[in-house]
Motif scaffolding. Structure first.
Motif, PDB file in Angstrom:
ATOM      1  N   SER A 146      61.571 -25.155  -9.034  1.00  0.00           N
ATOM      2  CA  SER A 146      62.845 -25.746  -9.453  1.00  0.00           C
ATOM      3  C   SER A 146      62.626 -27.081 -10.160  1.00  0.00           C
ATOM      4  N   LEU A 147      61.785 -27.924  -9.569  1.00  0.00           N
ATOM      5  CA  LEU A 147      61.512 -29.236 -10.170  1.00  0.00           C
ATOM      6  C   LEU A 147      60.754 -29.105 -11.490  1.00  0.00           C
ATOM      7  N   VAL A 148      59.839 -28.136 -11.539  1.00  0.00           N
ATOM      8  CA  VAL A 148      59.072 -27.933 -12.775  1.00  0.00           C
ATOM      9  C   VAL A 148      59.983 -27.444 -13.899  1.00  0.00           C
ATOM     10  N   PHE A 149      60.823 -26.455 -13.611  1.00  0.00           N
ATOM     11  CA  PHE A 149      61.727 -25.947 -14.644  1.00  0.00           C
ATOM     12  C   PHE A 149      62.747 -27.014 -15.062  1.00  0.00           C
ATOM     13  N   ARG A 150      63.210 -27.817 -14.113  1.00  0.00           N
ATOM     14  CA  ARG A 150      64.123 -28.923 -14.474  1.00  0.00           C
ATOM     15  C   ARG A 150      63.396 -29.957 -15.335  1.00  0.00           C
ATOM     16  N   SER A 151      62.099 -30.123 -15.087  1.00  0.00           N
ATOM     17  CA  SER A 151      61.305 -31.042 -15.921  1.00  0.00           C
ATOM     18  C   SER A 151      61.207 -30.526 -17.348  1.00  0.00           C
ATOM     19  N   TYR A 152      61.028 -29.207 -17.492  1.00  0.00           N
ATOM     20  CA  TYR A 152      60.993 -28.625 -18.839  1.00  0.00           C
ATOM     21  C   TYR A 152      62.339 -28.794 -19.548  1.00  0.00           C
ATOM     22  N   VAL A 153      63.427 -28.657 -18.808  1.00  0.00           N
ATOM     23  CA  VAL A 153      64.750 -28.903 -19.399  1.00  0.00           C
ATOM     24  C   VAL A 153      64.837 -30.351 -19.873  1.00  0.00           C
ATOM     25  N   GLY A 178      63.098 -31.264 -23.103  1.00  0.00           N
ATOM     26  CA  GLY A 178      63.589 -30.566 -24.290  1.00  0.00           C
ATOM     27  C   GLY A 178      62.912 -29.250 -24.575  1.00  0.00           C
ATOM     28  N   ALA A 179      62.510 -28.552 -23.500  1.00  0.00           N
ATOM     29  CA  ALA A 179      61.908 -27.221 -23.677  1.00  0.00           C
ATOM     30  C   ALA A 179      62.738 -26.177 -22.923  1.00  0.00           C
ATOM     31  N   PRO A 180      64.032 -26.100 -23.245  1.00  0.00           N
ATOM     32  CA  PRO A 180      64.907 -25.186 -22.498  1.00  0.00           C
ATOM     33  C   PRO A 180      64.580 -23.718 -22.710  1.00  0.00           C
ATOM     34  N   GLU A 181      64.052 -23.375 -23.893  1.00  0.00           N
ATOM     35  CA  GLU A 181      63.792 -21.964 -24.189  1.00  0.00           C
ATOM     36  C   GLU A 181      62.746 -21.386 -23.237  1.00  0.00           C
ATOM     37  N   LEU A 182      61.777 -22.197 -22.835  1.00  0.00           N
ATOM     38  CA  LEU A 182      60.775 -21.754 -21.872  1.00  0.00           C
ATOM     39  C   LEU A 182      61.466 -21.399 -20.549  1.00  0.00           C
ATOM     40  N   VAL A 183      62.395 -22.254 -20.120  1.00  0.00           N
ATOM     41  CA  VAL A 183      63.125 -22.034 -18.867  1.00  0.00           C
ATOM     42  C   VAL A 183      63.983 -20.779 -18.964  1.00  0.00           C
ATOM     43  N   ILE A 184      64.729 -20.676 -20.047  1.00  0.00           N
ATOM     44  CA  ILE A 184      65.633 -19.532 -20.243  1.00  0.00           C
ATOM     45  C   ILE A 184      64.837 -18.222 -20.321  1.00  0.00           C
ATOM     46  N   GLY A 185      63.662 -18.285 -20.964  1.00  0.00           N
ATOM     47  CA  GLY A 185      62.839 -17.091 -21.133  1.00  0.00           C
ATOM     48  C   GLY A 185      62.135 -16.649 -19.866  1.00  0.00           C
ATOM     49  N   LYS A 221      68.396 -22.319 -14.712  1.00  0.00           N
ATOM     50  CA  LYS A 221      68.589 -21.629 -15.995  1.00  0.00           C
ATOM     51  C   LYS A 221      69.989 -21.915 -16.539  1.00  0.00           C
ATOM     52  N   LEU A 222      70.990 -21.917 -15.663  1.00  0.00           N
ATOM     53  CA  LEU A 222      72.355 -22.249 -16.093  1.00  0.00           C
ATOM     54  C   LEU A 222      72.406 -23.672 -16.665  1.00  0.00           C
ATOM     55  N   LEU A 223      71.682 -24.597 -16.022  1.00  0.00           N
ATOM     56  CA  LEU A 223      71.651 -25.976 -16.519  1.00  0.00           C
ATOM     57  C   LEU A 223      71.045 -26.038 -17.916  1.00  0.00           C
ATOM     58  N   ALA A 224      69.955 -25.295 -18.124  1.00  0.00           N
ATOM     59  CA  ALA A 224      69.307 -25.256 -19.448  1.00  0.00           C
ATOM     60  C   ALA A 224      70.263 -24.724 -20.498  1.00  0.00           C
ATOM     61  N   LEU A 225      70.980 -23.666 -20.150  1.00  0.00           N
ATOM     62  CA  LEU A 225      71.958 -23.081 -21.082  1.00  0.00           C
ATOM     63  C   LEU A 225      73.087 -24.064 -21.370  1.00  0.00           C
ATOM     64  N   TYR A 226      73.558 -24.730 -20.329  1.00  0.00           N
ATOM     65  CA  TYR A 226      74.679 -25.664 -20.488  1.00  0.00           C
ATOM     66  C   TYR A 226      74.307 -26.847 -21.389  1.00  0.00           C
ATOM     67  N   LEU A 227      73.129 -27.423 -21.142  1.00  0.00           N
ATOM     68  CA  LEU A 227      72.738 -28.635 -21.861  1.00  0.00           C
ATOM     69  C   LEU A 227      72.247 -28.375 -23.283  1.00  0.00           C
TER      70      LEU A 227
END
Length: 291
Positions: free
Chosen positions: A43-50, A53-60, A74-80
Protein backbone atom coordinates in the motif's frame (compact mmCIF):
# COMPACT_ATOMS: atom_id res chain seq x y z
CA UNK A 1 21.88 -6.14 10.03
CA UNK A 2 18.48 -4.43 10.09
CA UNK A 3 15.45 -6.69 10.59
CA UNK A 4 12.25 -6.66 8.54
CA UNK A 5 10.36 -4.67 11.23
CA UNK A 6 13.18 -2.07 11.18
CA UNK A 7 12.94 -1.79 7.40
CA UNK A 8 9.13 -1.46 7.56
CA UNK A 9 9.51 1.25 10.23
CA UNK A 10 11.99 3.09 8.00
CA UNK A 11 9.70 2.67 4.97
CA UNK A 12 6.78 4.21 6.90
CA UNK A 13 8.83 7.20 8.00
CA UNK A 14 10.19 7.73 4.50
CA UNK A 15 6.64 7.79 3.14
CA UNK A 16 5.26 10.05 5.87
CA UNK A 17 8.02 12.62 5.26
CA UNK A 18 7.80 12.56 1.47
CA UNK A 19 10.89 10.49 0.65
CA UNK A 20 8.87 8.42 -1.79
CA UNK A 21 11.68 6.95 -3.88
CA UNK A 22 13.49 5.95 -0.69
CA UNK A 23 10.32 4.19 0.48
CA UNK A 24 10.12 2.31 -2.83
CA UNK A 25 13.79 1.33 -2.58
CA UNK A 26 13.41 0.14 1.03
CA UNK A 27 10.55 -2.14 0.04
CA UNK A 28 12.91 -4.36 -1.96
CA UNK A 29 14.60 -5.40 1.30
CA UNK A 30 11.34 -6.49 2.92
CA UNK A 31 10.74 -10.22 2.69
CA UNK A 32 9.01 -12.87 4.81
CA UNK A 33 6.44 -10.42 6.15
CA UNK A 34 3.12 -11.35 7.67
CA UNK A 35 0.12 -10.93 5.37
CA UNK A 36 -0.91 -7.75 7.20
CA UNK A 37 2.56 -6.21 7.01
CA UNK A 38 2.92 -7.23 3.36
CA UNK A 39 -0.33 -5.46 2.46
CA UNK A 40 0.81 -2.36 4.36
CA UNK A 41 4.16 -2.41 2.54
CA UNK A 42 2.50 -2.72 -0.87
CA UNK A 43 0.00 0.00 0.00
CA UNK A 44 2.76 2.44 0.94
CA UNK A 45 4.81 1.54 -2.13
CA UNK A 46 1.90 2.02 -4.53
CA UNK A 47 0.97 5.30 -2.80
CA UNK A 48 4.60 6.36 -3.26
CA UNK A 49 4.33 5.68 -6.99
CA UNK A 50 1.17 7.80 -7.09
CA UNK A 51 3.02 10.59 -5.27
CA UNK A 52 5.98 10.61 -7.67
CA UNK A 53 3.67 10.80 -10.67
CA UNK A 54 3.68 7.19 -11.83
CA UNK A 55 -0.03 6.40 -11.57
CA UNK A 56 -0.11 4.18 -14.66
CA UNK A 57 2.14 1.64 -12.93
CA UNK A 58 -0.32 1.53 -10.00
CA UNK A 59 -3.39 1.32 -12.23
CA UNK A 60 -1.77 -1.40 -14.36
CA UNK A 61 -0.48 -3.61 -11.54
CA UNK A 62 -3.49 -3.59 -9.20
CA UNK A 63 -6.15 -5.90 -10.60
CA UNK A 64 -9.41 -7.14 -9.07
CA UNK A 65 -7.66 -10.01 -7.27
CA UNK A 66 -5.70 -7.64 -5.00
CA UNK A 67 -6.71 -6.87 -1.39
CA UNK A 68 -9.15 -4.04 -0.60
CA UNK A 69 -6.37 -1.74 0.64
CA UNK A 70 -4.61 -1.88 -2.72
CA UNK A 71 -7.86 -1.51 -4.65
CA UNK A 72 -8.38 1.71 -2.66
CA UNK A 73 -4.94 2.99 -3.67
CA UNK A 74 -5.83 2.31 -7.31
CA UNK A 75 -8.93 4.49 -6.84
CA UNK A 76 -6.68 7.26 -5.49
CA UNK A 77 -4.42 7.01 -8.56
CA UNK A 78 -7.45 7.23 -10.85
CA UNK A 79 -8.90 10.16 -8.91
CA UNK A 80 -5.71 12.23 -8.83
CA UNK A 81 -4.37 11.51 -12.31
CA UNK A 82 -7.39 10.80 -14.51
CA UNK A 83 -9.81 13.70 -13.92
CA UNK A 84 -12.34 12.17 -16.31
CA UNK A 85 -12.74 9.28 -13.84
CA UNK A 86 -13.49 11.38 -10.73
CA UNK A 87 -17.22 10.70 -10.64
CA UNK A 88 -16.67 6.98 -11.22
CA UNK A 89 -14.13 6.87 -8.41
CA UNK A 90 -16.47 8.62 -5.97
CA UNK A 91 -19.32 6.27 -6.93
CA UNK A 92 -17.05 3.25 -6.34
CA UNK A 93 -15.93 4.66 -2.99
CA UNK A 94 -19.54 5.06 -1.85
CA UNK A 95 -20.37 1.49 -2.87
CA UNK A 96 -17.33 -0.01 -1.15
CA UNK A 97 -17.77 2.03 2.04
CA UNK A 98 -21.37 0.85 2.34
CA UNK A 99 -20.32 -2.79 1.94
CA UNK A 100 -20.28 -4.38 5.41
CA UNK A 101 -17.52 -6.79 4.37
CA UNK A 102 -14.92 -4.16 3.41
CA UNK A 103 -16.32 -0.76 4.43
CA UNK A 104 -14.34 -0.62 7.68
CA UNK A 105 -10.96 -1.25 6.00
CA UNK A 106 -8.66 1.48 7.37
CA UNK A 107 -6.85 2.15 4.07
CA UNK A 108 -10.18 2.41 2.23
CA UNK A 109 -11.42 4.89 4.85
CA UNK A 110 -8.14 6.81 4.61
CA UNK A 111 -8.36 7.07 0.80
CA UNK A 112 -12.01 8.15 1.12
CA UNK A 113 -10.91 10.88 3.53
CA UNK A 114 -8.18 12.07 1.14
CA UNK A 115 -10.55 12.12 -1.84
CA UNK A 116 -13.33 13.97 -0.01
CA UNK A 117 -10.79 16.41 1.42
CA UNK A 118 -9.70 17.16 -2.16
CA UNK A 119 -13.38 17.65 -2.97
CA UNK A 120 -13.55 20.09 0.00
CA UNK A 121 -16.40 17.97 1.38
CA UNK A 122 -14.95 17.88 4.87
CA UNK A 123 -18.04 16.56 6.62
CA UNK A 124 -18.17 13.58 4.27
CA UNK A 125 -14.44 13.01 4.79
CA UNK A 126 -14.85 12.96 8.57
CA UNK A 127 -17.76 10.54 8.28
CA UNK A 128 -15.20 7.91 7.24
CA UNK A 129 -12.11 9.00 9.19
CA UNK A 130 -13.35 10.32 12.54
CA UNK A 131 -13.33 6.97 14.31
CA UNK A 132 -9.58 6.68 13.71
CA UNK A 133 -8.01 3.27 14.16
CA UNK A 134 -4.59 4.07 12.71
CA UNK A 135 -2.13 6.90 13.20
CA UNK A 136 -2.60 7.92 9.56
CA UNK A 137 -6.35 8.31 10.09
CA UNK A 138 -5.80 10.43 13.19
CA UNK A 139 -3.26 12.57 11.31
CA UNK A 140 -5.70 13.00 8.44
CA UNK A 141 -8.35 14.10 10.94
CA UNK A 142 -5.97 16.81 12.14
CA UNK A 143 -5.52 18.00 8.55
CA UNK A 144 -9.25 18.02 7.88
CA UNK A 145 -10.06 19.97 11.05
CA UNK A 146 -7.37 22.53 10.19
CA UNK A 147 -8.88 22.88 6.70
CA UNK A 148 -12.18 23.60 8.48
CA UNK A 149 -10.42 26.22 10.67
CA UNK A 150 -11.25 24.14 13.75
CA UNK A 151 -7.91 24.06 15.53
CA UNK A 152 -9.75 23.13 18.75
CA UNK A 153 -10.87 19.80 17.26
CA UNK A 154 -7.46 19.33 15.63
CA UNK A 155 -5.87 19.71 19.07
CA UNK A 156 -8.15 16.99 20.49
CA UNK A 157 -7.03 14.63 17.72
CA UNK A 158 -3.39 15.49 18.39
CA UNK A 159 -3.84 14.66 22.08
CA UNK A 160 -5.19 11.24 21.11
CA UNK A 161 -2.10 10.68 18.94
CA UNK A 162 0.19 11.82 21.76
CA UNK A 163 -1.46 9.34 24.13
CA UNK A 164 -0.86 6.53 21.61
CA UNK A 165 2.75 7.46 20.71
CA UNK A 166 4.09 10.93 21.43
CA UNK A 167 7.30 10.31 19.47
CA UNK A 168 5.61 8.89 16.35
CA UNK A 169 6.60 10.75 13.17
CA UNK A 170 2.95 11.46 12.35
CA UNK A 171 2.32 12.78 15.87
CA UNK A 172 5.22 15.18 15.47
CA UNK A 173 4.04 16.21 11.99
CA UNK A 174 0.50 16.82 13.25
CA UNK A 175 1.93 18.86 16.12
CA UNK A 176 3.85 21.02 13.64
CA UNK A 177 0.74 21.52 11.47
CA UNK A 178 -1.29 22.61 14.49
CA UNK A 179 1.48 24.95 15.69
CA UNK A 180 1.56 26.60 12.25
CA UNK A 181 -2.22 27.05 12.32
CA UNK A 182 -2.20 28.55 15.83
CA UNK A 183 0.73 30.85 15.02
CA UNK A 184 2.44 33.26 17.40
CA UNK A 185 5.00 31.66 19.69
CA UNK A 186 3.98 28.22 18.37
CA UNK A 187 5.78 28.90 15.06
CA UNK A 188 9.17 28.46 16.72
CA UNK A 189 8.01 25.10 18.11
CA UNK A 190 6.94 24.00 14.63
CA UNK A 191 10.32 25.03 13.22
CA UNK A 192 12.10 22.95 15.86
CA UNK A 193 10.07 19.89 14.83
CA UNK A 194 10.99 20.31 11.15
CA UNK A 195 14.60 20.98 12.14
CA UNK A 196 14.60 17.75 14.14
CA UNK A 197 13.26 15.87 11.11
CA UNK A 198 16.00 17.32 8.91
CA UNK A 199 18.65 16.06 11.35
CA UNK A 200 17.18 12.57 11.81
CA UNK A 201 15.90 11.73 8.33
CA UNK A 202 16.65 12.23 4.66
CA UNK A 203 15.89 15.81 3.58
CA UNK A 204 12.71 16.07 1.54
CA UNK A 205 10.58 18.75 -0.11
CA UNK A 206 8.02 18.26 2.67
CA UNK A 207 10.56 19.04 5.40
CA UNK A 208 12.01 21.99 3.47
CA UNK A 209 8.52 23.41 2.88
CA UNK A 210 7.73 23.05 6.57
CA UNK A 211 10.85 24.99 7.53
CA UNK A 212 10.15 27.57 4.82
CA UNK A 213 6.57 28.21 5.94
CA UNK A 214 7.80 28.69 9.52
CA UNK A 215 10.34 31.25 8.27
CA UNK A 216 7.65 33.02 6.23
CA UNK A 217 5.45 33.29 9.33
CA UNK A 218 8.39 34.87 11.14
CA UNK A 219 9.02 37.31 8.27
CA UNK A 220 12.28 35.65 7.18
CA UNK A 221 11.42 35.52 3.48
CA UNK A 222 15.02 35.40 2.19
CA UNK A 223 15.69 32.25 4.24
CA UNK A 224 12.33 30.81 3.16
CA UNK A 225 13.15 31.40 -0.51
CA UNK A 226 16.50 29.62 -0.10
CA UNK A 227 14.77 26.58 1.44
CA UNK A 228 12.06 26.54 -1.22
CA UNK A 229 14.57 26.69 -4.08
CA UNK A 230 16.31 23.67 -2.53
CA UNK A 231 12.92 21.93 -2.46
CA UNK A 232 12.31 22.86 -6.09
CA UNK A 233 15.61 21.22 -7.02
CA UNK A 234 14.32 18.00 -5.46
CA UNK A 235 10.94 18.11 -7.22
CA UNK A 236 10.28 20.76 -9.87
CA UNK A 237 6.55 19.95 -9.95
CA UNK A 238 5.79 19.82 -6.23
CA UNK A 239 2.62 21.92 -5.86
CA UNK A 240 3.26 23.14 -2.30
CA UNK A 241 6.80 24.26 -3.19
CA UNK A 242 5.52 26.22 -6.20
CA UNK A 243 2.62 27.74 -4.23
CA UNK A 244 4.92 28.76 -1.38
CA UNK A 245 7.43 30.24 -3.83
CA UNK A 246 4.66 32.36 -5.38
CA UNK A 247 3.73 33.78 -1.97
CA UNK A 248 7.37 34.21 -0.92
CA UNK A 249 8.28 35.99 -4.17
CA UNK A 250 5.39 38.43 -3.75
CA UNK A 251 6.63 39.34 -0.27
CA UNK A 252 10.15 39.83 -1.61
CA UNK A 253 8.91 41.95 -4.51
CA UNK A 254 10.20 39.48 -7.07
CA UNK A 255 8.43 38.09 -10.16
CA UNK A 256 6.31 35.02 -9.43
CA UNK A 257 4.81 34.47 -12.89
CA UNK A 258 7.14 31.58 -13.77
CA UNK A 259 6.19 29.64 -10.63
CA UNK A 260 2.51 30.37 -11.24
CA UNK A 261 2.80 29.12 -14.83
CA UNK A 262 4.47 25.92 -13.60
CA UNK A 263 1.73 25.42 -11.00
CA UNK A 264 -1.04 25.99 -13.56
CA UNK A 265 0.54 23.49 -15.95
CA UNK A 266 1.26 20.72 -13.46
CA UNK A 267 -1.59 21.24 -10.95
CA UNK A 268 -4.43 23.22 -12.58
CA UNK A 269 -6.84 22.27 -9.78
CA UNK A 270 -4.61 23.62 -6.99
CA UNK A 271 -6.42 25.96 -4.57
CA UNK A 272 -4.01 28.84 -5.24
CA UNK A 273 -4.53 28.54 -9.00
CA UNK A 274 -8.30 28.60 -8.50
CA UNK A 275 -8.10 31.66 -6.23
CA UNK A 276 -5.83 33.58 -8.59
CA UNK A 277 -7.96 32.67 -11.62
CA UNK A 278 -11.07 33.81 -9.76
CA UNK A 279 -9.41 37.10 -8.79
CA UNK A 280 -8.28 37.66 -12.40
CA UNK A 281 -11.82 37.03 -13.69
CA UNK A 282 -13.29 39.44 -11.13
CA UNK A 283 -10.73 42.07 -12.12
CA UNK A 284 -11.55 41.65 -15.81
CA UNK A 285 -15.27 42.03 -15.08
CA UNK A 286 -14.59 45.16 -13.05
CA UNK A 287 -12.47 46.65 -15.85
CA UNK A 288 -15.22 45.95 -18.40
CA UNK A 289 -17.80 47.56 -16.12
CA UNK A 290 -15.72 50.72 -15.79
CA UNK A 291 -14.99 50.79 -19.52
Amino acid sequence: MASAPDHLFALRNSFYLGAYQAAINLSTSLNNLSEEDSIEKDSLVFRSYVAIGAPELVIGEIDSSKPTALQAVKLLALYLHRPENKETVITSLKEWLSDAAIGSNPVLRLIAGVVYMHEQDYNEALKHTHSGGTMELHALNVQIFLKMHRSDYAEKQLKIMQQIDEDHTLTQLANAWLNLAVGGSKIQEALLIFQDFSEKFQMTALILNGKAVCNMHMGHFDEAEHLLLDALNMDAKDPETLANLIVCSLHLGRPSSRYLSQLKLSHPAHMLVKRISSAEENFERAVQTVA
